[in-house]
Structures are given as structure tokens and as C-alpha cells.
Scaffold this motif. Structure first.
Motif, PDB file in Angstrom:
ATOM      1  N   PHE A  71     -14.832 -82.177   1.833  1.00  7.57           N
ATOM      2  CA  PHE A  71     -15.160 -81.906   3.230  1.00  7.57           C
ATOM      3  C   PHE A  71     -16.646 -82.146   3.482  1.00  7.57           C
ATOM      4  N   ALA A  72     -17.493 -81.618   2.596  1.00  3.34           N
ATOM      5  CA  ALA A  72     -18.934 -81.749   2.769  1.00  3.34           C
ATOM      6  C   ALA A  72     -19.377 -83.204   2.692  1.00  3.34           C
ATOM      7  N   PHE A  73     -18.844 -83.952   1.721  1.00  8.01           N
ATOM      8  CA  PHE A  73     -19.261 -85.343   1.551  1.00  8.01           C
ATOM      9  C   PHE A  73     -18.905 -86.191   2.766  1.00  8.01           C
ATOM     10  N   PHE A 112      -6.710 -83.640  -6.801  1.00  6.60           N
ATOM     11  CA  PHE A 112      -7.024 -84.918  -6.147  1.00  6.60           C
ATOM     12  C   PHE A 112      -6.623 -84.906  -4.675  1.00  6.60           C
ATOM     13  N   PHE A 113      -5.400 -84.498  -4.389  1.00  7.15           N
ATOM     14  CA  PHE A 113      -4.940 -84.521  -2.997  1.00  7.15           C
ATOM     15  C   PHE A 113      -5.619 -83.441  -2.155  1.00  7.15           C
ATOM     16  N   ARG A 114      -6.030 -82.336  -2.804  1.00  7.42           N
ATOM     17  CA  ARG A 114      -6.813 -81.339  -2.071  1.00  7.42           C
ATOM     18  C   ARG A 114      -8.169 -81.927  -1.673  1.00  7.42           C
ATOM     19  N   ALA A 115      -8.775 -82.706  -2.572  1.00  9.30           N
ATOM     20  CA  ALA A 115     -10.032 -83.371  -2.234  1.00  9.30           C
ATOM     21  C   ALA A 115      -9.833 -84.339  -1.071  1.00  9.30           C
ATOM     22  N   LEU A 116      -8.697 -85.065  -1.064  1.00 11.25           N
ATOM     23  CA  LEU A 116      -8.395 -85.994   0.026  1.00 11.25           C
ATOM     24  C   LEU A 116      -8.200 -85.243   1.339  1.00 11.25           C
ATOM     25  N   GLN A 117      -7.575 -84.063   1.261  1.00 12.75           N
ATOM     26  CA  GLN A 117      -7.472 -83.231   2.466  1.00 12.75           C
ATOM     27  C   GLN A 117      -8.863 -82.877   2.977  1.00 12.75           C
ATOM     28  N   ALA A 137     -12.777 -78.511  -4.772  1.00  7.54           N
ATOM     29  CA  ALA A 137     -12.579 -79.945  -4.548  1.00  7.54           C
ATOM     30  C   ALA A 137     -12.381 -80.233  -3.063  1.00  7.54           C
ATOM     31  N   TYR A 138     -11.600 -79.397  -2.410  1.00  7.20           N
ATOM     32  CA  TYR A 138     -11.404 -79.530  -0.967  1.00  7.20           C
ATOM     33  C   TYR A 138     -12.736 -79.395  -0.222  1.00  7.20           C
ATOM     34  N   MET A 143      -8.424 -75.964  13.422  1.00 10.43           N
ATOM     35  CA  MET A 143      -7.481 -75.136  12.671  1.00 10.43           C
ATOM     36  C   MET A 143      -7.025 -75.787  11.371  1.00 10.43           C
ATOM     37  N   LEU A 144      -7.158 -77.121  11.266  1.00 11.97           N
ATOM     38  CA  LEU A 144      -6.728 -77.784  10.045  1.00 11.97           C
ATOM     39  C   LEU A 144      -7.446 -77.217   8.828  1.00 11.97           C
ATOM     40  N   GLY A 145      -8.739 -76.928   8.994  1.00 18.02           N
ATOM     41  CA  GLY A 145      -9.512 -76.386   7.880  1.00 18.02           C
ATOM     42  C   GLY A 145      -8.995 -75.039   7.400  1.00 18.02           C
ATOM     43  N   PRO A 146      -8.920 -74.026   8.277  1.00 18.45           N
ATOM     44  CA  PRO A 146      -8.390 -72.729   7.861  1.00 18.45           C
ATOM     45  C   PRO A 146      -6.962 -72.794   7.336  1.00 18.45           C
ATOM     46  N   PHE A 147      -6.107 -73.611   7.970  1.00 14.41           N
ATOM     47  CA  PHE A 147      -4.732 -73.720   7.483  1.00 14.41           C
ATOM     48  C   PHE A 147      -4.701 -74.345   6.092  1.00 14.41           C
ATOM     49  N   SER A 148      -5.606 -75.293   5.836  1.00 15.34           N
ATOM     50  CA  SER A 148      -5.637 -75.939   4.523  1.00 15.34           C
ATOM     51  C   SER A 148      -6.055 -74.975   3.425  1.00 15.34           C
ATOM     52  N   ILE A 149      -6.760 -73.920   3.785  1.00 17.67           N
ATOM     53  CA  ILE A 149      -7.242 -72.949   2.796  1.00 17.67           C
ATOM     54  C   ILE A 149      -6.369 -71.700   2.778  1.00 17.67           C
ATOM     55  N   ASP A 150      -6.216 -71.084   3.932  1.00 16.22           N
ATOM     56  CA  ASP A 150      -5.598 -69.758   3.984  1.00 16.22           C
ATOM     57  C   ASP A 150      -4.095 -69.775   3.727  1.00 16.22           C
TER      58      ASP A 150
END
Length: 412
Positions: A63-65, A108-113, A58-59, A25-32
Motif C-alpha cells: 500500500f505504501a509503495f 504475495f496476493f496480500r501484497a498485491l491487494q 506485506a499488505y 472501505m477497501l482498506g479496512p475490509f482488507s484488514i479487519d
């Protein structure tokens, strides 16, 4: 499977499904959650629409990397440490987002998420296969998808309320609180499911050998495409929600949740039937049904948008049906991916997520900005993404006709 799998989790299976779904759920919550606040963030940080779109890409690229390493790490040091460290970094990154005063800092922090959230998503799949044989694993994967489906339904609703009654900073403080609660829950309840005898070396040469083994396996790559790319046929609409819902359908930010509610209802229903079919229906037939549903929904969506002006009464329904078809087939394909190289399930889960999230990043950063303002372009692009997955599955069936022919997959 862990040789002592039956003793590792003694509670009800639904409780394990909730715990593992919460990781995803962390993924969907981070986006939606922050999508309803897109316009407000842009105004507050003086950001252009393209810059705001980069907070998504960036997020997704982060995530992919990092997904290249989450699974390999979990194959080496265990599932539990990777999950706990990932949640901890996510929590700190969410605090950073909440305190951002410029669009650069937010990106930057979105990429870190993104770098951290993949830990839970990737490792939870390996945990399921560590504990259960294929048919039972499919049922568990379906249960996880059902519980997981709640998040995208409530996330935009919560985000809309927080934006209206607090501000956009409150959304990221909320994500930080979720991180704290999730870290405590997994520290308290998540068992270590990787047996010491099954641990792999994290030496670079050993890692490269594993990556090359999977990367050179055409069946693995085609299965990853078949499961990951069709998701973007639905995810494209999520990424385009501010334009699709706010401009094309003239919905207010607090009304966005209707779109997510319909989609998640489709995902949950599809996952429910996927679990019901486990051990009863040949996997290949279940996958074929999923693609037929997605293809039918995609064609109807294109035709309707060509013939009629978009309206909230009907424009969201084809996407929900598409989501149903995807959820019906994806648990089966995901288990096939994990079993291509059984001794490297963490790495297989990582690379599968890389294929999916890399395509998500391309869609977020390149494709969505080009098509989000046209419902016709959205529908055609969505159908095209489904076709990529369908072609991959057809190629698998032609080259390896035995794939998916055993009901529920062989036990063990």
C-alpha cells in the motif's frame, strides 16, 4: 478546484460521500475482515505467528509503495481511470488470496491487494478538493469519514461469521464480490473531476521535481506526520486484535466486533463534530482539541493498565475515546496537506498516504509483534505515537504561527 465543479455532481452530497467512502472501505475490509480467522488460517497453512503477521505487513508495505504513484497518475491521466484499474486489480488479488494454498502465496496476493487498494483512498481525497472549497470540503471529508466508519465496525463481524459458517477462503471471496460491486458503482457514477488544463506530465523528470518539491517542504512533512502517525495509536490495537482481544480480554472471534464497534463509534462521532465545526471554529483550535482528547485518553489508558488487570468492561473504552479525538482533527489536517501544493493535490495525497501507511507497515511488521501480548506495552506505545503527531503539530505552529488561523479555511 475544477472550474465546472458544480455541474459534475448533481446528486445529493451524501450520495457522493457514500461513493467516496466506499473507495476507502477497501482498506479496512482488507484488514479487519480476515483478522478473526488469523488462527484458522495459520493452522490450515501451517504458518507461524510471525508469518501470519507478514500477511499484514506485506499488505501495508505494498500500500505504501504504490501510493507514491496513485496520486501522480491521477494528476496525469485523471482520477477515474486510476480508481477503476485499482479496484480491478484488488478484485483479482482477492481471488488469488481465496485460492492460496500456502502462506507464501497468501503473502504475495496480500501484497498485491495493498498495491491496489490505495487508489481509492488516495484519489477520493483529491476528488473532494477538486469539487469543493475548503469549508465545504471539510464537511464532505467529515461525511466520508462517518460513512467510512461503518466498514471497520461490520468487517470483523462479517469475517467472524464467514469463518465460522464457511471457512477463511470465504472471507476473500467476499472481498472479491465487494470489488466487483464497487467497480460497477464507480464506472457508472464517478465523474472525472480533474480538468484537462490541470493535468500534470507523468514524465520521470517532472515527477521527480514534484516529489522533491513536496519532500523538501518541512510544513508538508510535519502535517503528514501530524495526521498519519497518531492514527497508529489506534491502529496498533487493530493490528494486535487477535492477541489483545483473544488472549488479554478472552473474547471469542465472533465477539471482536464489540471492539471495532466502539472504535468506529468514536471515529464517526469525531467526524460528525468535525463537520459541524467547519467554517465555525478556527482549524488550529479544532486540531488542538483533538490532540487534547487523544492525550487524555492515552494517559488514562496507561494508568488503568498499570493499576488494574485488563478486562473487556473498560479496556476498550480509552481506545474509542482516542479514536474520537483523532477523527475530530484529521479532516482539517488532511485538507491542509492537500493545499500545500494545490496544483499537485493527487501527489500530495499520495505522499501523505505514504507517510501514514509506511508507519502502519512498521507498526504491523515490527512494533505490534513486540507489544501485542502486553496491555501495558500496548498503551504506552499508543501514547508514544500520539506524541509524535503532537510534536509535529507544535513544530508547525511555532514555525508557521499563521497555520490554521482562518475559520474553516479560506474559500476558493
Amino acid at each position: 478546484m475544477h472550474p465546472d465543479a458544480e455541474r459534475l455532481w448533481r446528486g445529493p452530497r451524501w450520495a457522493l460521500a457514500v461513493l467516496l467512502a466506499a473507495l476507502g472501505m477497501l482498506g479496512p475490509f482488507s484488514i479487519d475482515t480476515y483478522l478473526p480467522a488469523f488462527a484458522g488460517i495459520a493452522t490450515d497453512l501451517s504458518a507461524t505467528p510471525v508469518q501470519m503477521q507478514q500477511t499484514l505487513s506485506a499488505y501495508l508495505f505494498g500500500f505504501a509503495f504504490m501510493n507514491l504513484f496513485h496520486g501522480a497518475l491521477s494528476d496525469s491521466i485523471g482520477r477515474r481511470p486510476v480508481v477503476l484499474w485499482g479496484i480491478a486489480v484488488f478484485t483479482l488479488a482477492s481471488v488469488g488470496c481465496a485460492l492460496s494454498t500456502s502462506i507464501g502465496a497468501l503473502v504475495f496476493f496480500r501484497a498485491l491487494q495493498g498495491l491496489s487498494t490505495g487508489a481509492g483512498i488516495v484519489v477520493s481525497r483529491a476528488v473532494i478538493r477538486d469539487l469543493f472549497p475548503p469549508a465545504a470540503a471539510q464537511k464532505m471529508m467529515s461525511q466520508v469519514t462517518i460513512f467510512f466508519g461503518i466498514a471497520p465496525a461490520v468487517a470483523p463481524l462479517i469475517g467472524g461469521w464467514l469463518y465460522v459458517y464457511v471457512d477463511w477462503h470465504g472471507i476473500f471471496w467476499f472481498l472479491a464480490l465487494i470489488g466487483v460491486a464497487l467497480w460497477w458503482s464507480n464506472w457508472r457514477h464517478l465523474p472525472e473531476t480533474l480538468h484537462p488544463s490541470q493535468r500534470q506530465s507523468f514524465h520521470p523528470r517532472h515527477l521527480m521535481r514534484g516529489y522533491l518539491q513536496l519532500g523538501a517542504d518541512p510544513r508538508f512533512l510535519l502535517l503528514a506526520l501530524a495526521s498519519g502517525v497518531p492514527f497508529n495509536g489506534m491502529f496498533l490495537y487493530v493490528l494486535s486484535a487477535p492477541a489483545f482481544l483473544g488472549e488479554s480480554l478472552a473474547l471469542a472471534p465472533t465477539q471482536f466486533f464489540w471492539f471495532f464497534l466502539l472504535n468506529i463509534a468514536g471515529i464517526m462521532a469525531g467526524a460528525h463534530f468535525s463537520g459541524r465545526f467547519a467554517g465555525r471554529l478556527e482549524p488550529r483550535r479544532q486540531i488542538r482539541r483533538g490532540f487534547r482528547i487523544m492525550a487524555s485518553a492515552g494517559i488514562v489508558n496507561v494508568a488503568a493498565n498499570l493499576l488494574f488487570e485488563p478486562h473487556a468492561v473498560w479496556a476498550m473504552l480509552p481506545v474509542a475515546v482516542f479514536a474520537f479525538g483523532w477523527a475530530l482533527m484529521v479532516p482539517v489536517v488532511t485538507l491542509m496537506v492537500l493545499d500545500v501544493v494545490p496544483e499537485r493535490r493527487g501527489m500530495a495525497s499520495s505522499l501523505q498516504a505514504v507517510v501514514g501507511s509506511a508507519s502502519n507497515g512498521v507498526v504491523a511488521g515490527v512494533i505490534a509483534p513486540l507489544v501485542m501480548h502486553s496491555t501495558v506495552a500496548l498503551s504506552i506505545t499508543s501514547l508514544g505515537m500520539m506524541c509524535v503527531g503532537l510534536v509535529a503539530w507544535v513544530a508547525i505552529r511555532r514555525r508557521w504561527p499563521e497555520t490554521g488561523t482562518t475559520p474553516g479555511a479560506a474559500e476558493g
